[in-house]
Design an enzyme around this catalytic site. Sequence first.
Site, PDB file in Angstrom:
ATOM      1  N   VAL A 275       0.828  -1.213   0.000  1.00 46.72           N
ATOM      2  CA  VAL A 275       0.000   0.000   0.000  1.00 46.72           C
ATOM      3  C   VAL A 275       0.861   1.261   0.000  1.00 46.72           C
ATOM      4  CG1 VAL A 275      -1.983  -1.081   1.107  1.00 46.72           C
ATOM      5  CG2 VAL A 275      -0.221   0.001   2.527  1.00 46.72           C
ATOM      6  N   GLY A 276       2.180   1.081   0.027  1.00 51.45           N
ATOM      7  CA  GLY A 276       3.062   2.239  -0.041  1.00 51.45           C
ATOM      8  C   GLY A 276       3.601   2.707   1.295  1.00 51.45           C
TER       9      GLY A 276
ATOM     10  N   ARG B 261      -1.849   7.238  -3.198  1.00 53.84           N
ATOM     11  CA  ARG B 261      -2.561   6.842  -4.420  1.00 53.84           C
ATOM     12  C   ARG B 261      -1.741   5.786  -5.160  1.00 53.84           C
ATOM     13  NH1 ARG B 261      -6.099  10.883  -8.195  1.00 53.84           N
ATOM     14  NH2 ARG B 261      -7.288   9.250  -9.257  1.00 53.84           N
TER      15      ARG B 261
ATOM     16  N   GLU C  69       9.202   1.326  10.401  1.00 52.59           N
ATOM     17  CA  GLU C  69       8.287   0.835   9.365  1.00 52.59           C
ATOM     18  C   GLU C  69       8.004  -0.650   9.553  1.00 52.59           C
ATOM     19  OE1 GLU C  69       8.778   1.998   5.138  1.00 52.59           O
ATOM     20  OE2 GLU C  69       8.584  -0.141   4.735  1.00 52.59           O
ATOM     21  N   GLY C  70       6.726  -0.996   9.564  1.00 53.76           N
ATOM     22  CA  GLY C  70       6.319  -2.381   9.727  1.00 53.76           C
ATOM     23  C   GLY C  70       6.473  -3.191   8.455  1.00 53.76           C
ATOM     24  N   ALA C  71       5.975  -4.408   8.510  1.00 53.14           N
ATOM     25  CA  ALA C  71       5.976  -5.310   7.351  1.00 53.14           C
ATOM     26  C   ALA C  71       4.548  -5.774   7.121  1.00 53.14           C
ATOM     27  CB  ALA C  71       6.884  -6.513   7.610  1.00 53.14           C
ATOM     28  N   GLY C  72       4.088  -5.709   5.872  1.00 49.39           N
ATOM     29  CA  GLY C  72       2.726  -6.149   5.596  1.00 49.39           C
ATOM     30  C   GLY C  72       1.689  -5.314   6.317  1.00 49.39           C
TER      31      GLY C  72
ATOM     32  N   ASP D  68      13.715  -1.897   0.440  1.00 52.51           N
ATOM     33  CA  ASP D  68      13.001  -0.875   1.213  1.00 52.51           C
ATOM     34  C   ASP D  68      13.872  -0.346   2.346  1.00 52.51           C
ATOM     35  OD1 ASP D  68      10.777  -1.104  -0.382  1.00 52.51           O
ATOM     36  OD2 ASP D  68       9.620  -2.316   1.033  1.00 52.51           O
TER      37      ASP D  68
ATOM     38  N   LYS E 156      13.643  -0.547  10.097  1.00 52.38           N
ATOM     39  CA  LYS E 156      12.820  -1.573   9.440  1.00 52.38           C
ATOM     40  C   LYS E 156      13.155  -2.887  10.139  1.00 52.38           C
ATOM     41  CE  LYS E 156      10.307  -3.133   5.804  1.00 52.38           C
ATOM     42  NZ  LYS E 156       8.925  -2.724   5.480  1.00 52.38           N
TER      43      LYS E 156
END
Length: 227
Positions: free
Chosen positions: A14-15, A177, A116-119, A55, A38
């Site tokens: 989802v970005g 978006r 930042e998470g994963a999934g 990432d 991360k």
Amino acid sequence: MIDAFFIAGTDTDVGKTVASKAILDALNMKGLRTAAYKPIAAGSEDKGDGVQNSDAIHLRSVANVELSYDEVNPYALLLPTSPHIAAAAENIVIDYSVLSKGLASLKAKSDIVLVEGAGGWRVPVSKSDCLSTWVQQEKLPVVLVVGIKLGCLSHAMLTEEAIKHDGLDIVGWVANRVNPGTEHYADIIEMLEDKMPAPKLGEIPYMPSIKRKSMGKYINLDSLMEI
């Protein structure tokens, strides 16, 4: 001001990294010392300098505190799948104490840490646990990234309910978006603004590439800075 916050997504792809870059750019513009974390990344590669994730590499390059790759991403898993499957394939056990030690180290070196998470929110890291359990342990405030596409309204509201059920605060959300052809974009944003109590931190337009682009202009951090 908060010293760390967690980037959660309504789903995979989802970005989260796009939104993380935009937020880091905005924090950098405010003159803050920023670190990116991360903790777990699947779909990594070994190109001769160790197993690394694209990432995590990108986040490391955007944050302005110089860190080693391993400081940014302690668990780089090879298979591009759910972390619990990828970890099991390599006989790796995700240790929350490792994640917590890494976060504490980054806090000591920076003004603010973007984690930042994963999934999605309930992404499993083993057969018995999810990454959200660690976020609860650390009591991290959450910024939710909503990939604007068909189905995102339900995903966003369900994720918000789960985060609140876990006793954590959603301090903002970002609309990303992910598809330039998504119909009724404005109507979707309007519904999210109505249903999501947390402030909207920004809207990121569709971008096929985010390399070398400053994206801080898409993010308003006023509400985040007041926490």
